[in-house]
Design a protein around this motif. Structure first.
Motif, PDB file in Angstrom:
ATOM      1  N   GLN A  98       0.858  -1.314   0.343  1.00 13.60           N
ATOM      2  CA  GLN A  98      -0.111   0.131   0.147  1.00 13.60           C
ATOM      3  C   GLN A  98       1.027   1.151   0.363  1.00 13.60           C
ATOM      4  OE1 GLN A  98      -2.750   0.396   3.282  1.00 13.60           O
ATOM      5  NE2 GLN A  98      -3.504   2.485   3.024  1.00 13.60           N
ATOM      6  N   ALA A 101       2.577   1.885  -3.569  1.00  9.35           N
ATOM      7  CA  ALA A 101       1.806   1.878  -4.197  1.00  9.35           C
ATOM      8  C   ALA A 101       1.198   3.454  -4.244  1.00  9.35           C
ATOM      9  CB  ALA A 101       0.252   0.784  -4.326  1.00  9.35           C
ATOM     10  N   SER A 102       0.733   4.002  -2.724  1.00  9.62           N
ATOM     11  CA  SER A 102       0.773   5.122  -2.908  1.00  9.62           C
ATOM     12  C   SER A 102       1.461   6.249  -3.509  1.00  9.62           C
ATOM     13  CB  SER A 102       0.193   5.060  -1.632  1.00  9.62           C
ATOM     14  OG  SER A 102      -0.586   6.628  -0.774  1.00  9.62           O
ATOM     15  N   ALA A 104       3.399   5.811  -5.916  1.00  9.06           N
ATOM     16  CA  ALA A 104       3.644   6.049  -7.572  1.00  9.06           C
ATOM     17  C   ALA A 104       2.272   6.456  -7.673  1.00  9.06           C
ATOM     18  CB  ALA A 104       3.529   4.391  -7.524  1.00  9.06           C
ATOM     19  N   LYS A 105       0.559   5.922  -7.062  1.00 14.98           N
ATOM     20  CA  LYS A 105      -0.004   6.842  -7.652  1.00 14.98           C
ATOM     21  C   LYS A 105      -0.342   8.508  -7.254  1.00 14.98           C
ATOM     22  CE  LYS A 105      -3.906   4.978  -6.743  1.00 14.98           C
ATOM     23  NZ  LYS A 105      -4.611   3.767  -6.031  1.00 14.98           N
ATOM     24  N   GLN A 106       0.977   8.638  -5.996  1.00 14.51           N
ATOM     25  CA  GLN A 106       0.821  10.130  -6.229  1.00 14.51           C
ATOM     26  C   GLN A 106       1.563  10.742  -7.967  1.00 14.51           C
ATOM     27  OE1 GLN A 106       1.310  11.786  -2.350  1.00 14.51           O
ATOM     28  NE2 GLN A 106       1.720   9.376  -1.373  1.00 14.51           N
ATOM     29  N   ASP A 128       1.713  -2.624 -11.761  1.00 13.56           N
ATOM     30  CA  ASP A 128       0.998  -1.791 -11.684  1.00 13.56           C
ATOM     31  C   ASP A 128       0.961  -0.309 -12.330  1.00 13.56           C
ATOM     32  OD1 ASP A 128      -0.789  -4.632 -11.163  1.00 13.56           O
ATOM     33  OD2 ASP A 128      -0.374  -3.986  -8.905  1.00 13.56           O
ATOM     34  N   TYR A 129       2.571  -0.512 -11.694  1.00  9.44           N
ATOM     35  CA  TYR A 129       2.760   1.195 -12.384  1.00  9.44           C
ATOM     36  C   TYR A 129       3.925   1.689 -13.197  1.00  9.44           C
ATOM     37  CZ  TYR A 129      -0.127   2.203  -8.190  1.00  9.44           C
ATOM     38  OH  TYR A 129      -1.180   1.847  -8.255  1.00  9.44           O
ATOM     39  N   THR A 132       6.200   4.215 -13.497  1.00 10.90           N
ATOM     40  CA  THR A 132       7.068   4.011 -12.668  1.00 10.90           C
ATOM     41  C   THR A 132       8.499   3.669 -12.227  1.00 10.90           C
ATOM     42  OG1 THR A 132       5.008   5.479 -10.767  1.00 10.90           O
ATOM     43  CG2 THR A 132       7.165   4.900  -9.825  1.00 10.90           C
TER      44      THR A 132
END
Length: 356
Positions: A98, A101-102, A104-106, A128-129, A132
């Motif tokens: 988590q 992923a957080s 990378a998502k930011q 998934d990214y 990145t």
């Protein structure tokens, strides 16, 4: 003009102490986080390097603080926002997933997991990214967008063993490992081999603090202090620690009993938090973690992200032994013995083991 970078650069193995800045902290579901802006950038919204700390977190004066130094260098040079996130007690691989992923998502890029414990989480998240770049220190994770930053800890530890064998007067030296895992076995293996190759009559007393990281082997100075005191009672007058934050207890015990300590990862003689013990820190086995973190960030900034396994060893000057303590040069024969040992390892005439 953009240009690529390489991890095989001249490292800053003798860099000064890491200054831990006072940062604004915010609680998150995955642990405390610090973010920093690169000043007035005219509205630039690019998010740069983010690191997720290993057990012990920032302030360990060793492994994690070296990674933070690399982050600070990148932030200063590239003028972007960075983030560094602390671990939490008892966290799971799902918590680490988590966290990664957080970040990378930011939009942080690259995202680096500091420590082998991030291996399973990074393997699960990186695919998934794909846009990145991820980095992991001390583990190998396969992935088109993952850089595995690994070190020849056994080679630096070999030099530490040579130094210990030259410095001991009791013919007994100690090794304190934080957790009984293959990574720390490399430290013990190199150290023991260096001792034996230098003086076969010197005995090495070894102890691991815990079987798992969750038991506090890398984050409990009291455990490190107790282990070192036990070895000193057995006549060890040089104690090498590869134990993260727990190693501070080893150094404290060495200073209190007027024996030598050997530091790890960073040049611990130069660490501000350890200043009152520094006269007892003979040397430190070094890993250029800050250089690796910075180099990965620079490769992303240059538009040519590094991926795959990047190895730091004695030959590439990615590991080494510090000489900051003036007393290092005063131990009879030590400096010459270390230089000779380093030459033998680099040339390949000495192969350093990875298992004790």
């Amino acid at each position: 003009m953009r240009r690529t970078t390489s991890l095989r650069r001249t490292p800053r193995l003798t860099s000064a102490a890491v200054g831990v800045a006072s940062l604004a902290l915010a609680a998150t579901a995955c642990g405390g986080t610090s973010t920093e802006d690169g000043g007035d950038d005219g509205g630039k919204e690019d998010l740069g390097l983010a690191i997720a700390y290993d057990i012990g977190g920032k302030g360990d004066q060793s492994f994690n603080d070296a990674a933070y130094a690399g982050l600070e260098q990148a932030k200063k040079e590239f003028g972007y926002k960075t983030a560094d996130i602390e671990p939490t007690d008892g966290e799971t691989d799902a918590d680490k997933e988590q966290r990664l992923a957080s970040l990378a998502k930011q939009g942080y890029n690259p995202v680096i997991g500091v420590g082998f414990a991030y291996g399973p989480a990074m393997e699960a998240v990186a695919a998934d990214y794909p846009d990145t770049t991820f980095g992991i220190v001390d583990s190998v994770v396969e992935g088109d967008n993952v850089a595995s930053l690994v070190f020849a800890e056994n080679e630096a530890s070999y030099l530490a063993g040579v130094a210990a064998a030259k410095a001991t007067r009791t013919k007994t030296v100690g090794f304190v490992g934080g957790v009984d895992v293959p990574l720390i076995h490399k430290f013990e293996a190199g150290y023991k081999q260096g001792v034996a190759d230098t003086d076969p009559e010197v005995k090495v007393v070894s102890q691991y603090l815990t079987q798992t990281a969750e038991e506090g082997g890398f984050s409990s100075p009291d455990k490190g202090k107790a282990a070192a005191e036990g070895q000193i009672e057995k006549k060890a007058d040089v104690v090498y620690q590869a134990a993260g934050l727990s190693g501070q207890g080893v150094i404290e015990a060495a200073a209190a009993n007027k024996v030598w300590a050997i530091g790890v990862d960073s040049d611990q003689y130069r660490q501000e938090a350890l200043a009152k013990y520094k006269d007892s820190i003979l040397t430190s086995a070094l890993k250029d973690i800050d250089g690796a973190v910075y180099a990965l960030a620079k490769s992303v900034e240059d538009g040519k992200p590094l991926t795959g396994t990047q190895t730091f060893d004695l030959k590439s000057e990615g590991v080494g032994l510090s000489e900051s303590n003036p007393k290092y040069a005063e131990v009879a024969g030590l400096k010459d013995a270390v230089a000779k040992a380093q030459e033998a390892v680099v040339s390949g005439s000495v192969k350093v083991r990875t298992e004790p």
